[in-house]
Design a protein around this motif. Structure first.
Motif, PDB file in Angstrom:
ATOM      1  N   HIS A 101       0.853  -1.197   0.000  1.00  0.00           N
ATOM      2  CA  HIS A 101       0.000   0.000   0.000  1.00  0.00           C
ATOM      3  C   HIS A 101       0.886   1.243   0.000  1.00  0.00           C
ATOM      4  N   HIS A 102       0.352   2.313  -0.600  1.00  0.00           N
ATOM      5  CA  HIS A 102       1.161   3.516  -0.867  1.00  0.00           C
ATOM      6  C   HIS A 102       1.860   4.082   0.369  1.00  0.00           C
ATOM      7  N   ASP A 103       1.141   4.113   1.508  1.00  0.00           N
ATOM      8  CA  ASP A 103       1.709   4.792   2.677  1.00  0.00           C
ATOM      9  C   ASP A 103       2.853   3.983   3.306  1.00  0.00           C
ATOM     10  N   HIS A 104       3.076   2.773   2.819  1.00  0.00           N
ATOM     11  CA  HIS A 104       4.190   1.951   3.321  1.00  0.00           C
ATOM     12  C   HIS A 104       5.338   1.851   2.319  1.00  0.00           C
ATOM     13  N   CYS A 105       5.002   1.965   1.031  1.00  0.00           N
ATOM     14  CA  CYS A 105       6.043   1.757   0.012  1.00  0.00           C
ATOM     15  C   CYS A 105       6.429   3.016  -0.745  1.00  0.00           C
ATOM     16  N   ALA A 106       5.719   4.127  -0.562  1.00  0.00           N
ATOM     17  CA  ALA A 106       6.007   5.309  -1.391  1.00  0.00           C
ATOM     18  C   ALA A 106       7.465   5.754  -1.265  1.00  0.00           C
ATOM     19  N   GLY A 107       7.996   5.699  -0.047  1.00  0.00           N
ATOM     20  CA  GLY A 107       9.365   6.159   0.189  1.00  0.00           C
ATOM     21  C   GLY A 107      10.433   5.312  -0.485  1.00  0.00           C
ATOM     22  N   LEU A 108      10.047   4.181  -1.025  1.00  0.00           N
ATOM     23  CA  LEU A 108      11.009   3.343  -1.752  1.00  0.00           C
ATOM     24  C   LEU A 108      11.691   4.117  -2.877  1.00  0.00           C
ATOM     25  N   ALA A 109      10.966   5.049  -3.469  1.00  0.00           N
ATOM     26  CA  ALA A 109      11.523   5.850  -4.566  1.00  0.00           C
ATOM     27  C   ALA A 109      12.729   6.666  -4.108  1.00  0.00           C
ATOM     28  N   LEU A 110      12.883   6.844  -2.795  1.00  0.00           N
ATOM     29  CA  LEU A 110      13.970   7.662  -2.239  1.00  0.00           C
ATOM     30  C   LEU A 110      15.139   6.813  -1.757  1.00  0.00           C
ATOM     31  N   ILE A 111      15.006   5.492  -1.881  1.00  0.00           N
ATOM     32  CA  ILE A 111      16.031   4.548  -1.383  1.00  0.00           C
ATOM     33  C   ILE A 111      16.507   3.719  -2.576  1.00  0.00           C
ATOM     34  N   PRO A 112      17.514   4.209  -3.295  1.00  0.00           N
ATOM     35  CA  PRO A 112      17.785   3.627  -4.612  1.00  0.00           C
ATOM     36  C   PRO A 112      18.525   2.294  -4.642  1.00  0.00           C
ATOM     37  N   ASP A 113      19.353   2.015  -3.663  1.00  0.00           N
ATOM     38  CA  ASP A 113      20.293   0.896  -3.821  1.00  0.00           C
ATOM     39  C   ASP A 113      19.971  -0.322  -2.973  1.00  0.00           C
ATOM     40  N   ALA A 114      18.785  -0.416  -2.454  1.00  0.00           N
ATOM     41  CA  ALA A 114      18.465  -1.513  -1.532  1.00  0.00           C
ATOM     42  C   ALA A 114      17.838  -2.701  -2.266  1.00  0.00           C
ATOM     43  N   THR A 115      17.962  -3.859  -1.629  1.00  0.00           N
ATOM     44  CA  THR A 115      17.246  -5.062  -2.075  1.00  0.00           C
ATOM     45  C   THR A 115      15.934  -5.148  -1.314  1.00  0.00           C
ATOM     46  N   LEU A 116      14.854  -5.385  -2.042  1.00  0.00           N
ATOM     47  CA  LEU A 116      13.541  -5.497  -1.405  1.00  0.00           C
ATOM     48  C   LEU A 116      13.334  -6.894  -0.835  1.00  0.00           C
ATOM     49  N   LEU A 117      12.710  -6.948   0.327  1.00  0.00           N
ATOM     50  CA  LEU A 117      12.326  -8.215   0.953  1.00  0.00           C
ATOM     51  C   LEU A 117      10.816  -8.178   1.120  1.00  0.00           C
ATOM     52  N   ILE A 118      10.137  -9.038   0.398  1.00  0.00           N
ATOM     53  CA  ILE A 118       8.669  -8.994   0.415  1.00  0.00           C
ATOM     54  C   ILE A 118       8.122 -10.400   0.244  1.00  0.00           C
ATOM     55  N   GLN A 119       6.987 -10.646   0.870  1.00  0.00           N
ATOM     56  CA  GLN A 119       6.378 -11.968   0.714  1.00  0.00           C
ATOM     57  C   GLN A 119       5.945 -12.162  -0.745  1.00  0.00           C
ATOM     58  N   ARG A 120       6.203 -13.356  -1.269  1.00  0.00           N
ATOM     59  CA  ARG A 120       5.860 -13.658  -2.658  1.00  0.00           C
ATOM     60  C   ARG A 120       4.360 -13.430  -2.920  1.00  0.00           C
ATOM     61  N   SER A 121       3.526 -13.798  -1.936  1.00  0.00           N
ATOM     62  CA  SER A 121       2.080 -13.658  -2.132  1.00  0.00           C
ATOM     63  C   SER A 121       1.672 -12.185  -2.273  1.00  0.00           C
ATOM     64  N   GLU A 122       2.350 -11.291  -1.576  1.00  0.00           N
ATOM     65  CA  GLU A 122       2.064  -9.859  -1.713  1.00  0.00           C
ATOM     66  C   GLU A 122       2.536  -9.350  -3.080  1.00  0.00           C
ATOM     67  N   TYR A 123       3.718  -9.775  -3.445  1.00  0.00           N
ATOM     68  CA  TYR A 123       4.293  -9.368  -4.727  1.00  0.00           C
ATOM     69  C   TYR A 123       3.372  -9.784  -5.875  1.00  0.00           C
ATOM     70  N   GLU A 124       2.928 -11.041  -5.836  1.00  0.00           N
ATOM     71  CA  GLU A 124       2.108 -11.557  -6.940  1.00  0.00           C
ATOM     72  C   GLU A 124       0.746 -10.874  -6.966  1.00  0.00           C
ATOM     73  N   PHE A 125       0.178 -10.593  -5.799  1.00  0.00           N
ATOM     74  CA  PHE A 125      -1.114  -9.895  -5.754  1.00  0.00           C
ATOM     75  C   PHE A 125      -0.957  -8.475  -6.303  1.00  0.00           C
ATOM     76  N   ALA A 126       0.100  -7.801  -5.884  1.00  0.00           N
ATOM     77  CA  ALA A 126       0.310  -6.413  -6.304  1.00  0.00           C
ATOM     78  C   ALA A 126       0.558  -6.319  -7.804  1.00  0.00           C
ATOM     79  N   TYR A 127       1.324  -7.262  -8.337  1.00  0.00           N
ATOM     80  CA  TYR A 127       1.626  -7.233  -9.770  1.00  0.00           C
ATOM     81  C   TYR A 127       0.497  -7.808 -10.604  1.00  0.00           C
ATOM     82  N   GLY A 128      -0.464  -8.480  -9.942  1.00  0.00           N
ATOM     83  CA  GLY A 128      -1.600  -9.033 -10.678  1.00  0.00           C
ATOM     84  C   GLY A 128      -2.543  -7.954 -11.182  1.00  0.00           C
ATOM     85  N   GLY A 129      -2.469  -6.768 -10.585  1.00  0.00           N
ATOM     86  CA  GLY A 129      -3.295  -5.650 -11.024  1.00  0.00           C
ATOM     87  C   GLY A 129      -4.737  -5.788 -10.562  1.00  0.00           C
ATOM     88  N   GLY A 130      -5.512  -4.788 -10.897  1.00  0.00           N
ATOM     89  CA  GLY A 130      -6.944  -4.873 -10.635  1.00  0.00           C
ATOM     90  C   GLY A 130      -7.363  -4.443  -9.245  1.00  0.00           C
TER      91      GLY A 130
END
Ligand SMILES: [Zn+2]
Length: 250
Positions: A101-130
């Protein structure tokens, strides 16, 4: 030795009943935190807070008329907060996101060199669209992504463990930080405020899966009962979340 800092990244304004069922319609000012974990193995952010871009979006969205909004200035964005601590955004090795959700991930745009750690199920839901609560332009920024399948002990020593707490979203995760003074749980949106953990009937209707969400709340309640301290997702009553500077949790 591991250190945990709570970092206020502005305020989300919403009717009180957005955060807890039955709380009424008064406008409530709720902190939006990020957390920095310093470990000999690397620097980690857990969530990244809001940005001026998200503030502008909220100001022009339909929800503004319904009493929702953002209080934020540039000094409260995660990059500026880190610089005030003597840390450059490029020094961050990992960003663990509770969910996308935006209020948790928006600041990612300001952190350029990090590796993201995220649950696969969240990633797939977010990229699934809709789903209107997700916008790829906030998180699809070219960072390397490590997709997690359940509990993950980042440094292999138990000091920082990410663990699934689904229900608010399909792949929501929380974090356990093992400090010398005891375990601290970063609940994120598994539990907005302490009142909900004290009385599950105060859980609002916003969960993507209510039964799953109640199960995750039971897990947090169990950890609390065993002595863990819970830092809630958006609780105005927790001073470490509301201070206008990064605050060492100890
Ligand atoms: Zn959320």
């Amino acid at each position: 030795m591991i250190k945990l800092y709570a970092i206020n990244c502005g305020w989300f304004i919403a009717p009180a009943e957005f955060f807890q069922e039955g709380a009424g319609t008064d406008r409530t000012r709720a902190p939006v935190p990020a957390f920095l974990i310093e470990h000999p193995g690397g620097k980690v952010l857990f969530d990244t807070g809001m940005t001026m871009r998200f503030k502008d979006y909220m100001a022009t969205s339909r929800s503004a008329a319904a009493g929702y909004g953002v209080e934020l200035d540039e000094s409260q964005q995660i990059n500026t907060r880190l610089q005030a601590m003597g840390i450059e955004p490029t020094d961050i090795d990992y960003v663990a996101l509770s969910h996308l959700h935006h209020d948790h991930c928006a600041g990612l745009a300001l952190i350029p060199d990090a590796t993201l750690l995220i649950q696969r199920s969240e990633y797939e839901f977010a990229y699934g669209g809709g789903n209107a609560m997700y916008d790829k332009s906030y998180f699809d920024l070219g960072h390397p992504v490590k997709k997690l399948d359940g509990e993950y002990d980042l440094f292999g020593d138990g000091s920082l463990v990410l663990f699934p707490t689904p229900g608010h979203t399909p792949g929501h995760q929380s974090a356990r930080v093992r400090l010398p003074t005891g375990d601290v749980i970063l609940a994120a949106d598994c539990c907005y405020v302490s009142e909900v953990l004290a009385d599950f009937s105060r859980l609002t209707a916003g969960s993507c899966d209510r039964e799953q969400h109640l199960g995750s709340l039971r897990l947090l309640k169990d950890l609390q009962g065993k002595g863990s301290r819970i830092l809630f997702g958006h609780d105005p009553a927790q001073p470490v979340l509301t201070a206008d500077q990064a605050t060492l949790v100890n």
